[in-house]
Design a protein around this motif. Structure first.
Motif, PDB file in Angstrom:
ATOM      1  N   VAL A   1     -21.625 -73.756  64.358  1.00 34.29           N
ATOM      2  CA  VAL A   1     -21.451 -74.391  65.668  1.00 34.29           C
ATOM      3  C   VAL A   1     -20.687 -73.539  66.673  1.00 34.29           C
ATOM      4  CG1 VAL A   1     -21.500 -76.689  64.637  1.00 34.29           C
ATOM      5  CG2 VAL A   1     -19.301 -75.577  65.015  1.00 34.29           C
ATOM      6  N   GLY A   2     -20.066 -72.463  66.202  1.00 34.47           N
ATOM      7  CA  GLY A   2     -19.216 -71.669  67.082  1.00 34.47           C
ATOM      8  C   GLY A   2     -19.994 -70.696  67.956  1.00 34.47           C
ATOM      9  N   ASP A   3     -19.254 -69.811  68.586  1.00 35.83           N
ATOM     10  CA  ASP A   3     -19.844 -68.822  69.475  1.00 35.83           C
ATOM     11  C   ASP A   3     -20.405 -67.642  68.682  1.00 35.83           C
ATOM     12  OD1 ASP A   3     -19.117 -70.331  71.701  1.00 35.83           O
ATOM     13  OD2 ASP A   3     -17.107 -69.446  71.735  1.00 35.83           O
TER      14      ASP A   3
ATOM     15  N   PRO B   1      -4.782 -86.872  76.030  1.00 35.70           N
ATOM     16  CA  PRO B   1      -5.609 -85.692  76.343  1.00 35.70           C
ATOM     17  C   PRO B   1      -6.858 -86.041  77.146  1.00 35.70           C
ATOM     18  CG  PRO B   1      -4.941 -85.699  74.038  1.00 35.70           C
ATOM     19  CD  PRO B   1      -4.588 -87.038  74.585  1.00 35.70           C
ATOM     20  N   GLY B   2      -7.432 -85.022  77.783  1.00 39.98           N
ATOM     21  CA  GLY B   2      -8.670 -85.199  78.546  1.00 39.98           C
ATOM     22  C   GLY B   2      -9.877 -85.160  77.623  1.00 39.98           C
ATOM     23  N   LEU B   3     -10.684 -86.196  77.648  1.00 44.84           N
ATOM     24  CA  LEU B   3     -11.809 -86.311  76.721  1.00 44.84           C
ATOM     25  C   LEU B   3     -12.844 -85.212  76.946  1.00 44.84           C
ATOM     26  CD1 LEU B   3     -13.446 -87.785  74.563  1.00 44.84           C
ATOM     27  CD2 LEU B   3     -14.289 -89.329  76.352  1.00 44.84           C
ATOM     28  N   ARG B   4     -13.160 -84.909  78.184  1.00 42.64           N
ATOM     29  CA  ARG B   4     -14.224 -83.946  78.451  1.00 42.64           C
ATOM     30  C   ARG B   4     -13.895 -82.580  77.861  1.00 42.64           C
ATOM     31  NH1 ARG B   4     -15.851 -81.070  84.080  1.00 42.64           N
ATOM     32  NH2 ARG B   4     -17.706 -80.023  83.322  1.00 42.64           N
ATOM     33  N   MET B   5     -12.675 -82.105  78.054  1.00 43.90           N
ATOM     34  CA  MET B   5     -12.298 -80.790  77.558  1.00 43.90           C
ATOM     35  C   MET B   5     -12.272 -80.772  76.032  1.00 43.90           C
ATOM     36  SD  MET B   5     -12.196 -78.989  80.177  1.00 43.90           S
ATOM     37  CE  MET B   5     -11.655 -77.497  79.338  1.00 43.90           C
ATOM     38  N   TRP B   6     -11.791 -81.847  75.430  1.00 40.79           N
ATOM     39  CA  TRP B   6     -11.747 -81.895  73.968  1.00 40.79           C
ATOM     40  C   TRP B   6     -13.149 -81.899  73.380  1.00 40.79           C
ATOM     41  CZ3 TRP B   6      -7.653 -84.912  70.792  1.00 40.79           C
ATOM     42  CH2 TRP B   6      -6.389 -84.351  71.021  1.00 40.79           C
ATOM     43  N   ALA B   7     -14.067 -82.591  74.026  1.00 41.02           N
ATOM     44  CA  ALA B   7     -15.418 -82.710  73.471  1.00 41.02           C
ATOM     45  C   ALA B   7     -16.173 -81.392  73.497  1.00 41.02           C
ATOM     46  CB  ALA B   7     -16.200 -83.770  74.246  1.00 41.02           C
ATOM     47  N   LEU B   8     -15.762 -80.456  74.355  1.00 37.38           N
ATOM     48  CA  LEU B   8     -16.477 -79.187  74.460  1.00 37.38           C
ATOM     49  C   LEU B   8     -16.409 -78.370  73.181  1.00 37.38           C
ATOM     50  CD1 LEU B   8     -15.446 -78.075  78.062  1.00 37.38           C
ATOM     51  CD2 LEU B   8     -17.673 -78.951  77.320  1.00 37.38           C
ATOM     52  N   ARG B   9     -15.377 -78.572  72.387  1.00 46.09           N
ATOM     53  CA  ARG B   9     -15.192 -77.795  71.153  1.00 46.09           C
ATOM     54  C   ARG B   9     -14.890 -78.768  70.011  1.00 46.09           C
ATOM     55  NH1 ARG B   9     -14.266 -72.354  69.853  1.00 46.09           N
ATOM     56  NH2 ARG B   9     -12.823 -71.985  68.143  1.00 46.09           N
ATOM     57  N   SER B  10     -15.870 -79.588  69.715  1.00 49.45           N
ATOM     58  CA  SER B  10     -15.652 -80.635  68.718  1.00 49.45           C
ATOM     59  C   SER B  10     -16.750 -80.651  67.668  1.00 49.45           C
ATOM     60  CB  SER B  10     -15.570 -82.007  69.406  1.00 49.45           C
ATOM     61  OG  SER B  10     -16.801 -82.324  70.030  1.00 49.45           O
ATOM     62  N   VAL B  11     -16.387 -81.139  66.486  1.00 55.06           N
ATOM     63  CA  VAL B  11     -17.307 -81.265  65.356  1.00 55.06           C
ATOM     64  C   VAL B  11     -17.103 -82.641  64.740  1.00 55.06           C
ATOM     65  CG1 VAL B  11     -17.987 -80.371  63.096  1.00 55.06           C
ATOM     66  CG2 VAL B  11     -17.199 -78.796  64.860  1.00 55.06           C
ATOM     67  N   ALA B  12     -18.195 -83.320  64.413  1.00 54.12           N
ATOM     68  CA  ALA B  12     -18.108 -84.611  63.729  1.00 54.12           C
ATOM     69  C   ALA B  12     -18.064 -84.382  62.218  1.00 54.12           C
ATOM     70  CB  ALA B  12     -19.307 -85.486  64.090  1.00 54.12           C
TER      71      ALA B  12
ATOM     72  N   GLY C   1      -8.651 -74.548  65.924  1.00 58.60           N
ATOM     73  CA  GLY C   1      -8.741 -75.003  67.311  1.00 58.60           C
ATOM     74  C   GLY C   1      -9.907 -75.918  67.612  1.00 58.60           C
ATOM     75  N   TRP C   2     -10.527 -76.500  66.579  1.00 56.11           N
ATOM     76  CA  TRP C   2     -11.638 -77.426  66.792  1.00 56.11           C
ATOM     77  C   TRP C   2     -11.153 -78.864  66.736  1.00 56.11           C
ATOM     78  CZ3 TRP C   2     -16.758 -76.268  67.871  1.00 56.11           C
ATOM     79  CH2 TRP C   2     -17.057 -74.906  67.902  1.00 56.11           C
TER      80      TRP C   2
ATOM     81  N   LEU D   1     -21.520 -86.548  71.318  1.00 60.04           N
ATOM     82  CA  LEU D   1     -20.261 -86.024  71.843  1.00 60.04           C
ATOM     83  C   LEU D   1     -19.942 -84.642  71.300  1.00 60.04           C
ATOM     84  CD1 LEU D   1     -17.922 -87.106  73.667  1.00 60.04           C
ATOM     85  CD2 LEU D   1     -16.778 -87.814  71.566  1.00 60.04           C
ATOM     86  N   THR D   2     -20.421 -84.322  70.110  1.00 63.62           N
ATOM     87  CA  THR D   2     -19.991 -83.134  69.389  1.00 63.62           C
ATOM     88  C   THR D   2     -21.073 -82.048  69.354  1.00 63.62           C
ATOM     89  OG1 THR D   2     -20.711 -84.217  67.347  1.00 63.62           O
ATOM     90  CG2 THR D   2     -18.393 -84.423  67.944  1.00 63.62           C
ATOM     91  N   ARG D   3     -20.647 -80.844  68.997  1.00 64.19           N
ATOM     92  CA  ARG D   3     -21.603 -79.738  68.868  1.00 64.19           C
ATOM     93  C   ARG D   3     -22.453 -79.881  67.607  1.00 64.19           C
ATOM     94  NH1 ARG D   3     -19.240 -73.793  70.405  1.00 64.19           N
ATOM     95  NH2 ARG D   3     -18.126 -74.321  72.327  1.00 64.19           N
ATOM     96  N   GLY D   4     -21.893 -80.471  66.589  1.00 63.62           N
ATOM     97  CA  GLY D   4     -22.617 -80.613  65.334  1.00 63.62           C
ATOM     98  C   GLY D   4     -21.969 -81.665  64.459  1.00 63.62           C
ATOM     99  N   THR D   5     -22.709 -82.130  63.446  1.00 65.96           N
ATOM    100  CA  THR D   5     -22.233 -83.173  62.540  1.00 65.96           C
ATOM    101  C   THR D   5     -22.271 -82.660  61.111  1.00 65.96           C
ATOM    102  OG1 THR D   5     -22.954 -84.988  63.969  1.00 65.96           O
ATOM    103  CG2 THR D   5     -22.723 -85.478  61.623  1.00 65.96           C
ATOM    104  N   VAL D   6     -21.146 -82.812  60.409  1.00 67.86           N
ATOM    105  CA  VAL D   6     -21.050 -82.458  58.995  1.00 67.86           C
ATOM    106  C   VAL D   6     -20.988 -83.747  58.188  1.00 67.86           C
ATOM    107  CG1 VAL D   6     -19.778 -81.189  57.223  1.00 67.86           C
ATOM    108  CG2 VAL D   6     -19.705 -80.421  59.615  1.00 67.86           C
TER     109      VAL D   6
END
Length: 389
Positions: free
Chosen positions: A299-301, A117-128, A154-155, A234-239
């Motif tokens: 972290v979502g919209d 997979p493409g890293l950039r696209m995956w990172a746009l909707r990611s959570v740690a 879908g995250w 890399l991620t939108r947020g960290t849990v």
């Protein structure tokens, strides 16, 4: 500049960055300033030449870097990477996640990426999802369930591939058929820990395994700590699921906060030392979360809200307030006249009688001569309601 010139320049910069990943340690901000001032080409040339130290570097440390530079062979590293199915992604490439630029001079020189997979696209909707290595069964269950639910929504779940919470998070996402990224503190062709070799191989097949270090490099304590800044950026947020007060996962959460990312924590028993670090985060600016819906709300919209939590609804909850007041006024151990019930309910006898007939039709009360008494059904309903509170 012709297309051929641009291609040669890109190839030269690629080799310089690959060279520098072999010479410089991840997160070296002094080296980051060199790159910003001189660019990767001039920085690499001066390290190869071994002349005067670059600014901010002692002679001893410069000598160590020059010695490393003599042993660096970027062409060989790229060839080994290609044989292992690994590619190198640098700043400016189409696949580069631009949120990593927020790290400033601590930005990675580039990332070695294993997986399709493409890293950039995956990172746009990611959570740690991170936490303790020596976790409890509670932590393992929460991390796995949380990651699976996030994947189903879908995250992309990002973690460090370590034992404990990291491994549980990766497995949860994989089990749900979702996307997960492991960020390693070593070469991506050398899975670490060894006990997670099969897991990391599976992540590479279904997701992505990434790292800053070139092929064959081993992890060190400092590299683990520095790896955490990449997870945070890399991620939108960290849990953080479980973490003692000195847990490395708290480094990730604090790095996320410094970068303006969102930090969240899953509470645990107050008697557990493995939750003490999480609770400390929650006393600060971290948000308390208990499931994936609450994480996505953070972290979502806009509009992605978690459903409100409500207790069970009992039939008596559906009664009108006046009828509930009359029902509550009936004694539990005897029949009572309507006038007494009306007085205790704060209403008139006529209104109380009207409500009592409604309640009788619903099976809550029964007539006993001139008095009224709760039915067995009403007694059981009241007892269950008290037990649920």
């Amino acid at each position: 500049m012709t297309a051929g010139d641009r291609e040669r320049k890109q190839e030269s910069e690629l080799l310089d960055r690959v060279f520098l990943t072999r010479v410089l340690e991840p997160g070296d901000e002094v080296a980051g300033r060199w790159l910003r001032r001189y660019g990767p080409g001039e920085t690499a040339r001066r390290l190869r030449d071994g002349g005067e130290p670059l600014p901010g570097m002692s002679g001893t440390r410069w000598g160590g870097l020059v010695a490393r530079a003599r042993r660096a062979h970027p062409e060989r590293d790229l060839e080994e990477a290609r044989r292992a199915g690994v590619r190198f992604v640098g700043p400016g490439d189409a696949e580069w996640p631009r949120q990593l630029d927020d790290l400033g001079d601590a930005r990675p020189l580039g990332l070695w990426v294993r997986g399709r997979p493409g890293l950039r696209m995956w990172a746009l909707r990611s959570v740690a999802v991170v936490g303790a290595r020596a976790c409890t069964e509670y932590g393992t269950h929460v991390a796995g369930t949380l990651a699976a639910e996030l994947a189903e929504r879908g995250w992309v779940v990002v973690s460090g591939g370590a034992y404990g919470i990291d491994g549980a998070a990766h497995r949860g996402a994989l089990a749900a058929g979702g996307a997960t990224v492991a960020v390693l503190a070593c070469g991506v062709d050398r899975p670490y820990p060894r006990g997670h070799t099969a897991l990391i191989d599976r992540i590479a097949e279904q997701g992505l395994v990434i790292g800053e270090l070139p092929p064959g490099e081993h992890p060190t304590p400092s590299r683990f700590v520095l790896r955490n800044r990449v997870i945070a950026a890399l991620t939108r947020g960290t849990v953080v699921v479980e973490a003692a007060c000195r847990s490395g996962s708290l480094v990730t959460a604090r790095a996320a906060a410094r970068l303006g990312r969102l930090t969240m924590g899953v509470p645990g028993p107050v008697t557990s030392g493995l939750s003490a670090g999480v609770h400390d985060l929650l006393r600060g600016e971290a948000v308390l979360v208990t499931d994936a819906a609450e994480v996505v709300e953070v972290v979502g919209d806009m509009g992605e809200l978690a459903p409100p939590r409500r207790g069970p609804v009992f039939p008596r909850d559906l009664l009108e307030p006046a009828a509930r007041a009359v029902l509550a006024a009936l004694p539990g151990d005897r029949a009572a006249p309507a006038a007494e019930i009306a007085c205790d309910a704060g209403t008139t006898p006529d209104d109380a009688i009207a409500r009592l007939y409604e309640l009788r039709a619903l099976g809550y009360v029964e007539r006993h001569g001139d008095g009224w008494k709760l039915t067995r059904q009403a007694m059981i309903s009241a007892r269950i309601g008290r037990e649920r509170c």
